[in-house]
Design an enzyme around this catalytic site. Structure first.
Site, PDB file in Angstrom:
ATOM      1  N   ALA A  10      60.148  -1.818  71.769  1.00 43.09           N
ATOM      2  CA  ALA A  10      58.811  -2.111  71.011  1.00 43.09           C
ATOM      3  C   ALA A  10      57.753  -3.553  71.820  1.00 43.09           C
ATOM      4  O   ALA A  10      57.269  -3.712  71.736  1.00 43.09           O
ATOM      5  CB  ALA A  10      59.061  -2.426  69.869  1.00 43.09           C
ATOM      6  N   ARG A  16      48.027   3.384  76.659  1.00 40.77           N
ATOM      7  CA  ARG A  16      46.784   4.976  76.279  1.00 40.77           C
ATOM      8  C   ARG A  16      46.405   4.683  74.837  1.00 40.77           C
ATOM      9  O   ARG A  16      45.353   5.502  75.100  1.00 40.77           O
ATOM     10  CB  ARG A  16      47.527   6.083  76.294  1.00 40.77           C
ATOM     11  CG  ARG A  16      48.521   6.313  77.981  1.00 40.77           C
ATOM     12  CD  ARG A  16      49.326   7.720  78.189  1.00 40.77           C
ATOM     13  NE  ARG A  16      50.541   6.912  77.568  1.00 40.77           N
ATOM     14  CZ  ARG A  16      51.580   7.574  77.735  1.00 40.77           C
ATOM     15  NH1 ARG A  16      51.774   8.940  77.726  1.00 40.77           N
ATOM     16  NH2 ARG A  16      53.021   6.422  77.222  1.00 40.77           N
ATOM     17  N   ASN A 388      35.603 -21.666  42.300  1.00 39.32           N
ATOM     18  CA  ASN A 388      37.182 -21.908  42.148  1.00 39.32           C
ATOM     19  C   ASN A 388      36.975 -22.781  43.533  1.00 39.32           C
ATOM     20  O   ASN A 388      38.182 -23.886  43.967  1.00 39.32           O
ATOM     21  CB  ASN A 388      38.133 -21.005  42.610  1.00 39.32           C
ATOM     22  CG  ASN A 388      37.425 -20.869  43.675  1.00 39.32           C
ATOM     23  OD1 ASN A 388      36.499 -19.732  43.619  1.00 39.32           O
ATOM     24  ND2 ASN A 388      38.742 -19.404  44.541  1.00 39.32           N
ATOM     25  N   TYR A 389      36.495 -22.873  43.786  1.00 43.08           N
ATOM     26  CA  TYR A 389      35.992 -23.828  45.726  1.00 43.08           C
ATOM     27  C   TYR A 389      34.843 -25.015  45.954  1.00 43.08           C
ATOM     28  O   TYR A 389      34.362 -24.694  45.141  1.00 43.08           O
ATOM     29  CB  TYR A 389      35.674 -22.413  46.950  1.00 43.08           C
ATOM     30  CG  TYR A 389      35.999 -23.018  48.475  1.00 43.08           C
ATOM     31  CD1 TYR A 389      36.851 -24.060  48.923  1.00 43.08           C
ATOM     32  CD2 TYR A 389      35.143 -22.524  49.280  1.00 43.08           C
ATOM     33  CE1 TYR A 389      37.523 -23.860  50.085  1.00 43.08           C
ATOM     34  CE2 TYR A 389      35.031 -23.178  50.670  1.00 43.08           C
ATOM     35  CZ  TYR A 389      35.977 -23.695  50.943  1.00 43.08           C
ATOM     36  OH  TYR A 389      36.242 -24.131  52.280  1.00 43.08           O
TER      37      TYR A 389
END
Ligand code: UD1
Ligand code: CA
Length: 463
Positions: A10, A16, A388-389
């Protein structure tokens, strides 16, 4: 029986494909192409599995995280023979057989690999080449046999004569070799005069000249050994695997309203009496229970969906777990690590991320639930947001059993809402709410009597 190691090649770029991504990392039905090859190898239980990486090695390693694999680097891509030669050191002292596979044949099955191994061992061969009779041999190495059918050699297309190009039996790039003579051969063979690469198939001639046993085994299903070298072949492989999965599901008792538009990956399982509407994409390692219905335009990847659940149109579910008798969507988005217990309702335009939603809880409309742990029988009003942020880090929200959250509430995390509490609609909750409390977190309303008509009169004067 001799020991077995598997080697997957691999390291190539896959020119191509015309891609920045290495070819074997391209997704096929939601999993990297090479992960399908690893999956096919799993059943043969090789003692060790090696993957030769080179071009963008890191991306290929990432594609296989969590797998028990040893990676070997091929610093320069000088052909398949050269790639395999790189494993010599890692495999020094190993005297068994090597199963060698390309990373670009995602349709390969373990049954075919088992057949190859059986043939190799039965014949006490030094090399067994898996071949296939194909209609379109263009681009593949051709298998040259003598009149008695003995394997003579494999010729690559650039080197093949016009007559050889007429051969429809091709090399699949899947082989079984006796390791010791293989490495001897790889050290001895010379690069191709045309391409300058060391061709692994040239081992066949080398073996024959030294009286070693070589043989070729035709694969029962030529579609299985298709290599992917271009985008067109990638599309073709998808078409084949979807079709195959559709046939399997129909046989297993799943209703596919339109098998031609059921885009189900090979590692997906679905229980009987489930129904797939047209245009449903199921990818990766997804498991769907019995009697579950998935409507059109849904995409599910690497998720588990329980029995008798209904997923309405246009929903996306990734790396999530959904219990029994749930109703999801339309247009719901379950992001990674959403866990829904049984009888949960997640309605339209609701996004859930890294959260647990307890049994019988309902999040019916226009809501974001992130980093939250929600108990049972909770009711979340439309337009509720877990904030949440804070711009720097993520915080958690805890909502205990039997809580009622009024519509358009912002829960500013970190925050917790105790069991049975009620939150008034339109609240911005920044403090923990104790159990059984009613929380109002909004500006008080003022009604000024008779002021509306006075205001209108004033506006008219202005004009
Ligand atoms: C190869 C075979 C051909 C066969 C076909 C089947 C050779 C010379 N040819 O051709 O006979 O019909 O597969 O699909 O072997 N790779 C490396 N390092 C390299 C070159 C390739 O690791 O230097 C890897 C690639 O990443 C790929 C595999 O080897 O996974 C096959 O390479 P590829 O370039 O696709 O070979 P083909 O031209 O298809
Ligand atoms: Ca190939």
């Amino acid at each position: 029986m001799s020991e077995l190691c598997a080697v997957i090649l691999a390291a190539g770029q896959g020119t191509r494909m015309r891609s920045k991504l290495p070819k074997v990392a391209h997704p096929v039905a939601g999993l990297p192409m090479i992960a399908h090859v690893v999956e096919a190898c799993r059943a043969i239980q090789a003692k060790r599995s090696l993957v030769v990486v080179g071009y963008q090695a890191e991306r290929v390693r990432e594609a296989l995280v969590g797998e028990a694999i040893e990676f070997v680097l091929q610093p320069e891509q000088r052909g398949t023979g050269h790639a395999l030669l790189q494993t010599e050191q890692a495999l020094s002292g190993f005297e068994g057989d090597l199963l060698v596979l390309p990373g670009d044949t995602p349709l390969l099955t373990s049954r075919t690999l088992e057949e190859l191994l059986r043939a190799h061992r039965q014949a006490h061969a030094d090399a067994t080449v898996l071949t296939a009779e194909v209609r379109e041999p263009h681009g593949y190495g051709r298998v040259v046999r003598d009149r008695t059918g003995e394997l003579l050699r494999i010729v690559e297309e650039p080197e093949a004569t016009p007559q050889e190009r007429e051969i429809h039996e091709i090399n699949t790039s899947v082989y079984c070799f006796a390791a010791i003579p293989l490495f001897e051969a790889l050290r001895a063979i010379r690069p191709s005069a045309v391409k300058g690469e060391l061709y692994l198939p040239d081992v066949v001639v080398h073996f024959r000249e030294r009286g070693r046993r070589v043989q070729a085994l035709r694969a029962a299903d030529p579609d299985e050994v298709r290599g992917v070298n271009s985008r067109a072949e990638l599309a073709e492989v998808h078409r084949l695997l979807w079709r195959k999965a559709a046939a399997r599901l129909l046989a297993e008792g799943v209703t596919l309203l339109d098998p031609e538009s059921a885009y189900t990956g090979p590692l997906v399982s679905i229980g009987p009496d489930s129904v797939l509407y047209p245009n449903v994409v199921l990818e990766g390692r997804t498991v769907v229970g019995e009697g579950t219905t998935i409507h059109s335009g849904c995409r599910v990847r690497d998720s588990k969906i329980g029995d008798a659940t209904v997923i309405l149109d246009g929903s996306i579910i990734q790396e999530s777990e959904i219990g029994e008798r749930c109703q999801i969507g339309p247009y719901a988005h379950l992001r990674p690590q959403a866990t829904l217990k049984s009888n949960v309702k997640v309605g339209n335009f609701v996004e859930v991320k890294k959260s647990v939603i307890g049994e019988g809880s309902k999040v019916p409309h226009l809501t974001y639930i992130g980093d939250t742990s929600m108990g049972d029988r909770v009711n979340i009003g439309a337009g509720t947001i877990t904030c949440n942020y804070d711009g720097f880090v993520k915080h958690r929200t805890v909502i205990e059993d039997d809580v009622f959250v009024g519509s358009n509430t912002s829960l500013v995390a970190p925050v917790s809402v105790g069991r049975g509490a009620i939150i008034a609609a339109g609240s911005t909750i920044t403090e923990d709410v104790p159990a059984d409390a009613v929380a109002f977190g909004r500006a008080q309303q003022i009604n000024k009597a008779g002021r509306a008509s006075a205001l209108r009169a004033k506006q008219r004067e202005k004009r």
